[in-house]
Scaffold this motif. Sequence first.
Motif, PDB file in Angstrom:
ATOM      1  N   LEU A   1     -59.772  59.071 -31.420  1.00 50.27           N
ATOM      2  CA  LEU A   1     -59.126  57.765 -31.254  1.00 50.27           C
ATOM      3  C   LEU A   1     -57.811  58.417 -31.648  1.00 50.27           C
ATOM      4  CD1 LEU A   1     -61.519  55.319 -32.432  1.00 50.27           C
ATOM      5  CD2 LEU A   1     -60.391  55.827 -30.304  1.00 50.27           C
ATOM      6  N   LEU A   2     -57.232  58.672 -32.125  1.00 47.17           N
ATOM      7  CA  LEU A   2     -56.298  59.905 -33.978  1.00 47.17           C
ATOM      8  C   LEU A   2     -54.494  59.177 -32.664  1.00 47.17           C
ATOM      9  CD1 LEU A   2     -56.846  60.851 -36.735  1.00 47.17           C
ATOM     10  CD2 LEU A   2     -56.190  58.966 -36.295  1.00 47.17           C
ATOM     11  N   ARG A   3     -55.489  59.609 -31.770  1.00 45.05           N
ATOM     12  CA  ARG A   3     -54.397  60.084 -29.831  1.00 45.05           C
ATOM     13  C   ARG A   3     -52.992  58.909 -29.671  1.00 45.05           C
ATOM     14  NH1 ARG A   3     -58.998  59.201 -27.726  1.00 45.05           N
ATOM     15  NH2 ARG A   3     -59.744  58.002 -25.891  1.00 45.05           N
TER      16      ARG A   3
ATOM     17  N   ASP B   1     -51.043  56.003 -30.754  1.00 49.09           N
ATOM     18  CA  ASP B   1     -50.315  56.526 -32.147  1.00 49.09           C
ATOM     19  C   ASP B   1     -50.715  54.651 -33.067  1.00 49.09           C
ATOM     20  OD1 ASP B   1     -48.454  58.488 -31.259  1.00 49.09           O
ATOM     21  OD2 ASP B   1     -46.994  56.958 -29.586  1.00 49.09           O
ATOM     22  N   GLY B   2     -50.739  53.907 -32.610  1.00 50.01           N
ATOM     23  CA  GLY B   2     -50.326  52.578 -33.056  1.00 50.01           C
ATOM     24  C   GLY B   2     -52.292  52.222 -33.932  1.00 50.01           C
ATOM     25  N   PHE B   3     -52.967  53.563 -33.916  1.00 48.46           N
ATOM     26  CA  PHE B   3     -54.342  53.384 -34.277  1.00 48.46           C
ATOM     27  C   PHE B   3     -54.634  52.979 -35.394  1.00 48.46           C
ATOM     28  CE2 PHE B   3     -57.471  55.601 -36.213  1.00 48.46           C
ATOM     29  CZ  PHE B   3     -58.536  54.909 -36.747  1.00 48.46           C
ATOM     30  N   GLU B   4     -55.100  52.168 -36.091  1.00 46.56           N
ATOM     31  CA  GLU B   4     -55.248  51.276 -37.704  1.00 46.56           C
ATOM     32  C   GLU B   4     -57.118  51.588 -37.835  1.00 46.56           C
ATOM     33  OE1 GLU B   4     -54.159  47.703 -37.583  1.00 46.56           O
ATOM     34  OE2 GLU B   4     -52.034  47.731 -37.657  1.00 46.56           O
ATOM     35  N   PRO B   5     -57.587  51.452 -38.316  1.00 47.24           N
ATOM     36  CA  PRO B   5     -58.702  51.771 -38.833  1.00 47.24           C
ATOM     37  C   PRO B   5     -59.546  50.666 -39.681  1.00 47.24           C
ATOM     38  CG  PRO B   5     -57.196  52.193 -41.138  1.00 47.24           C
ATOM     39  CD  PRO B   5     -56.577  52.353 -39.893  1.00 47.24           C
ATOM     40  N   ARG B   6     -59.817  49.840 -38.278  1.00 42.06           N
ATOM     41  CA  ARG B   6     -60.702  48.500 -38.681  1.00 42.06           C
ATOM     42  C   ARG B   6     -61.647  48.508 -38.454  1.00 42.06           C
ATOM     43  NH1 ARG B   6     -55.454  44.703 -34.511  1.00 42.06           N
ATOM     44  NH2 ARG B   6     -54.368  44.989 -35.830  1.00 42.06           N
ATOM     45  N   ALA B   7     -62.245  49.414 -37.006  1.00 37.76           N
ATOM     46  CA  ALA B   7     -64.063  49.182 -37.303  1.00 37.76           C
ATOM     47  C   ALA B   7     -64.781  49.196 -38.388  1.00 37.76           C
ATOM     48  CB  ALA B   7     -64.186  50.749 -36.038  1.00 37.76           C
TER      49      ALA B   7
ATOM     50  N   LEU C   1     -67.504  70.135 -39.984  1.00 34.93           N
ATOM     51  CA  LEU C   1     -66.701  69.521 -39.066  1.00 34.93           C
ATOM     52  C   LEU C   1     -67.197  68.354 -38.688  1.00 34.93           C
ATOM     53  CD1 LEU C   1     -64.717  72.652 -37.040  1.00 34.93           C
ATOM     54  CD2 LEU C   1     -64.341  70.861 -39.054  1.00 34.93           C
ATOM     55  N   LEU C   2     -66.579  67.170 -38.334  1.00 32.18           N
ATOM     56  CA  LEU C   2     -67.523  65.856 -37.876  1.00 32.18           C
ATOM     57  C   LEU C   2     -66.881  65.522 -36.991  1.00 32.18           C
ATOM     58  CD1 LEU C   2     -69.833  63.629 -38.375  1.00 32.18           C
ATOM     59  CD2 LEU C   2     -68.373  62.920 -39.839  1.00 32.18           C
ATOM     60  N   ILE C   3     -67.074  64.929 -35.794  1.00 34.92           N
ATOM     61  CA  ILE C   3     -66.385  65.427 -34.504  1.00 34.92           C
ATOM     62  C   ILE C   3     -67.073  63.627 -34.177  1.00 34.92           C
ATOM     63  CG2 ILE C   3     -65.850  65.945 -32.361  1.00 34.92           C
ATOM     64  CD1 ILE C   3     -66.964  68.876 -33.017  1.00 34.92           C
ATOM     65  N   SER C   4     -66.537  63.148 -34.726  1.00 32.73           N
ATOM     66  CA  SER C   4     -66.762  61.754 -33.676  1.00 32.73           C
ATOM     67  C   SER C   4     -66.002  60.588 -33.521  1.00 32.73           C
ATOM     68  CB  SER C   4     -68.329  61.660 -34.971  1.00 32.73           C
ATOM     69  OG  SER C   4     -68.276  59.574 -34.434  1.00 32.73           O
ATOM     70  N   ASP C   5     -66.012  59.900 -32.725  1.00 32.58           N
ATOM     71  CA  ASP C   5     -64.971  58.244 -33.431  1.00 32.58           C
ATOM     72  C   ASP C   5     -64.606  57.693 -34.372  1.00 32.58           C
ATOM     73  OD1 ASP C   5     -66.838  57.286 -32.009  1.00 32.58           O
ATOM     74  OD2 ASP C   5     -66.947  57.192 -29.623  1.00 32.58           O
ATOM     75  N   GLY C   6     -65.837  57.599 -34.957  1.00 33.25           N
ATOM     76  CA  GLY C   6     -66.956  56.390 -36.511  1.00 33.25           C
ATOM     77  C   GLY C   6     -67.273  55.149 -35.678  1.00 33.25           C
ATOM     78  N   LEU C   7     -66.957  54.526 -34.344  1.00 27.07           N
ATOM     79  CA  LEU C   7     -67.875  53.149 -33.642  1.00 27.07           C
ATOM     80  C   LEU C   7     -68.794  53.036 -34.502  1.00 27.07           C
ATOM     81  CD1 LEU C   7     -65.516  53.603 -30.635  1.00 27.07           C
ATOM     82  CD2 LEU C   7     -64.797  52.668 -32.621  1.00 27.07           C
TER      83      LEU C   7
END
Length: 396
Positions: free
Chosen positions: A355-357, A359-365, A316-322
């Motif tokens: 960050l998936l909380r 609704d308009g999340f997009e993987p831009r980072a 389980l990787l718990i991170s925002d990936g930024l």
Amino acid sequence: MAADHLAENVMHFGRVLRQAGLPLGTDRLLLALQALRQGGLSRREDFKATLAATLVDRAEHRALFEQAFHVFWRDPDLLGRVMAMLLPRAEGRASAPPPPENRRLAEALFPQAPPGAAPPPPPAEQRLDFDAALSVSERELLRRKDFETMSPAEWQAARRLLARLGPQLLERRPSRRGRPAPRGRLDWPATLRAQARQDLAPPHWRRPRERLAPLVLLADISGSMERYSRMLLHLAHGLANPQPRPARLPRIHCFVFGTRLTPIGRLLRQRDPDLALAAVSQRVADWSGGTRLAASLHAFNRDWARRVLTSDATVLLISDGLESGSEADPGCQQLALEARRLRLSCRRLLWLNPLLRFDGFEPRAAGIRALLPEVSRHLPAHNLASLEALVELLCN
């Protein structure tokens, strides 16, 4: 009258310990009073040792007793009045010291609402209007509420729900070893032995034994992830300390990372969750700091993957990936490489992203785009409902 004052304060102290979680009966308090009258009032050290000997019977409760004794008997003139057996009720001063790190002890010692607590409830008429507008139960509201916006009371309720949810995260996998069963696969050796002893003996059957698959948690503790990581560490503590305690503990390995990777599995074995998280905060030097995700995954793959990972382990990787940089940056390329190595070393790699909380999340980072192709699933982890969905995924 003097004996009543001593008994009153010792009973008050015992009530505080009981509210903080120590299993104290009335017989223990009576024993403490008898021991104090026999010679435990001459010095502060004797007074403390007498109370500890009569009220504490487990090693894991010693740290909680030390904190409670230090805060409750903090008045330097208080012990003199105890020795004179003329103690008034033990009340806190107006300029009280900061509460101890153990939150349950702080609530037992300081029952008043802290400065940052939620405002008092509205009047009865307003509360009736609010209840009429919302028909959802309080528990359902708590399940959907974001960890970041919870009040202290909601935080405590969520922790209690997490304690029940934690054991369900342990995935059961069939092993190569079998056990006798009324139905299943025919056990030829046992059947032949039985028929050699008795003609027309019924056949014997076997089923594979179940074992708990290893679980590895990699939690980001940077500033943007602090609230979520702390809640998920409470979940990890419940996994590492299941109740009732089995004969063989599950294989749970926990790591936190900010600018560096730190193993915290041994610290979470402390049965008191508040003391365990306080030990983690003291041990981890980069708590609520920056993030070096690629370097932390590289350190795990290099130093720990062969020790803790097996072919059926779940990570389980718990991170925002930024992760800073562009997709062509060497740091993001290294992040994709380390994530691929990690995925190939385990059964599945699940990325829990708060960050998936949105609704308009997009993987831009760039860091998120580098991680996405290498993970098995990309899941939200911002409230209790998302963690319940994770439990359903692991059980299927």
